[in-house]
Design an enzyme around this catalytic site. Structure first.
Site, mmCIF file in Angstrom:
data_model
loop_
_atom_site.group_PDB
_atom_site.id
_atom_site.type_symbol
_atom_site.label_atom_id
_atom_site.label_comp_id
_atom_site.label_asym_id
_atom_site.label_seq_id
_atom_site.Cartn_x
_atom_site.Cartn_y
_atom_site.Cartn_z
ATOM 1 N N ALA A 102 5.214 0.175 -2.947
ATOM 2 C CA ALA A 102 4.600 1.360 -2.108
ATOM 3 C C ALA A 102 5.701 2.576 -2.364
ATOM 4 O O ALA A 102 4.885 3.654 -1.988
ATOM 5 C CB ALA A 102 4.854 0.732 -0.667
ATOM 6 N N THR B 283 -5.120 -0.732 -2.845
ATOM 7 C CA THR B 283 -4.730 -2.340 -2.406
ATOM 8 C C THR B 283 -3.701 -2.521 -3.573
ATOM 9 O O THR B 283 -3.560 -2.333 -4.753
ATOM 10 C CB THR B 283 -5.945 -2.862 -2.715
ATOM 11 O OG1 THR B 283 -6.734 -2.775 -1.964
ATOM 12 C CG2 THR B 283 -5.678 -4.774 -2.432
ATOM 13 N N CYS C 269 3.214 3.679 -6.029
ATOM 14 C CA CYS C 269 1.936 3.816 -6.071
ATOM 15 C C CYS C 269 1.506 4.674 -4.916
ATOM 16 O O CYS C 269 1.716 4.264 -3.572
ATOM 17 C CB CYS C 269 1.324 2.702 -5.969
ATOM 18 S SG CYS C 269 -0.395 2.600 -6.136
ATOM 19 N N THR D 2 -0.738 2.753 -2.173
ATOM 20 C CA THR D 2 -0.354 1.677 -1.473
ATOM 21 C C THR D 2 0.659 2.043 -0.477
ATOM 22 O O THR D 2 1.437 2.806 -0.791
ATOM 23 C CB THR D 2 0.743 0.794 -2.477
ATOM 24 O OG1 THR D 2 -0.236 0.394 -3.605
ATOM 25 C CG2 THR D 2 1.144 -0.409 -2.027
#
Length: 185
Positions: A168, A12, A171, A174
Site C-alpha cells: 500500500a 487490487t 502501489c 492499493t
C-alpha cells in the site's frame, strides 16, 4: 505492476500466506478508475462454504467477472466436495473452452486451508512454489515483502498484514483498508 489487461479499472492487491497449518488471505479495499479512487472499502476476499466445505477466495480484475467465476467455482466445489484442486481444474477447463468465459477479466486466489491455488485470466491453475502468492496491481510488491518476511518467525496473519502495508505504501492502486480471512485444515 499495472494490469494492462484491465484497462481503466485498477486497484487490487490480494495476498495469501500459508504457515503453521493455516492460510491467511488478505485484500485491500481500493477500486480506482484512471487516477480517481472510486471506492476505498471494497471487499475482495470472500469466504465460501459450498457443500459445507469452507474455502477462502480473493479476486483481482473486474468485480462482475470475478463474481461470475466465484459462482461457477462454488458449483464445481458442490460437484466435487472437499476437492479444491479438482474443482479449480474443472473451472479452468470451462474458462478456456467457453466463448463467454474466455472474455472474463479476473484472477483468483483460492484456498481450503491446505491447498493454495491461483487461477489466471488465461485459465491456468497454478500452485505456488513457496507458501506465498499474490495477484493484482500491488501483487508483486506484496509478494516480495511477504517472501522476505517468511524468513522470520512471524505468524501468517502478521506477515500478510505487514506485506500488504508495504504494498500500500508503494502501489498507488492499493490502500491499507484490509479484508483478512484465515482458514486452516
Amino acid at each position: 505492476m499495472a494490469e494492462d489487461r484491465f484497462p481503466g479499472w485498477h486497484g487490487t492487491t490480494i495476498l495469501a500466506v500459508r504457515r503453521g497449518g493455516e492460510v491467511v488471505v488478505a485484500g485491500d479495499g481500493q477500486v480506482s478508475l484512471g487516477q480517481t479512487v472510486i471506492k476505498g472499502t471494497a471487499r475482495k476476499v470472500r469466504r465460501l462454504s459450498p457443500g459445507g466445505h469452507e474455502v477462502v477466495a480473493g479476486f483481482a480484475g473486474s468485480t462482475a467477472d470475478a463474481f461470475t467465476l466465484l459462482e461457477r467455482l462454488e458449483k464445481k466445489l458442490e460437484a466435487a466436495p472437499g476437492q479444491l484442486a479438482r474443482a479449480c481444474v474443472q473451472l479452468a477447463k470451462d474458462w478456456r473452452m467457453d466463448k463467454y468465459l474466455r472474455n472474463l477479466e479476473a484472477m483468483l486466489i483460492v484456498t481450503d486451508g491446505e491447498t493454495l491455488l491461483v487461477l489466471t485470466g488465461a485459465g491456468d491453475v497454478l500452485e505456488p512454489e513457496h507458501d506465498v502468492t499474490a495477484i493484482g496491481s500491488g501483487g508483486n510488491f506484496a509478494l516480495a515483502a511477504a517472501r522476505g518476511l517468511m524468513a522470520t518467525d512471524l505468524p501468517a496473519e502478521e506477515i500478510a498484514r505487514k506485506a500488504m502495508a508495504i504494498a500500500a505504501d508503494i502501489c498507488v492502486y492499493t490502500n491499507g483498508n484490509l479484508t483478512v480471512e484465515r482458514i486452516s485444515k
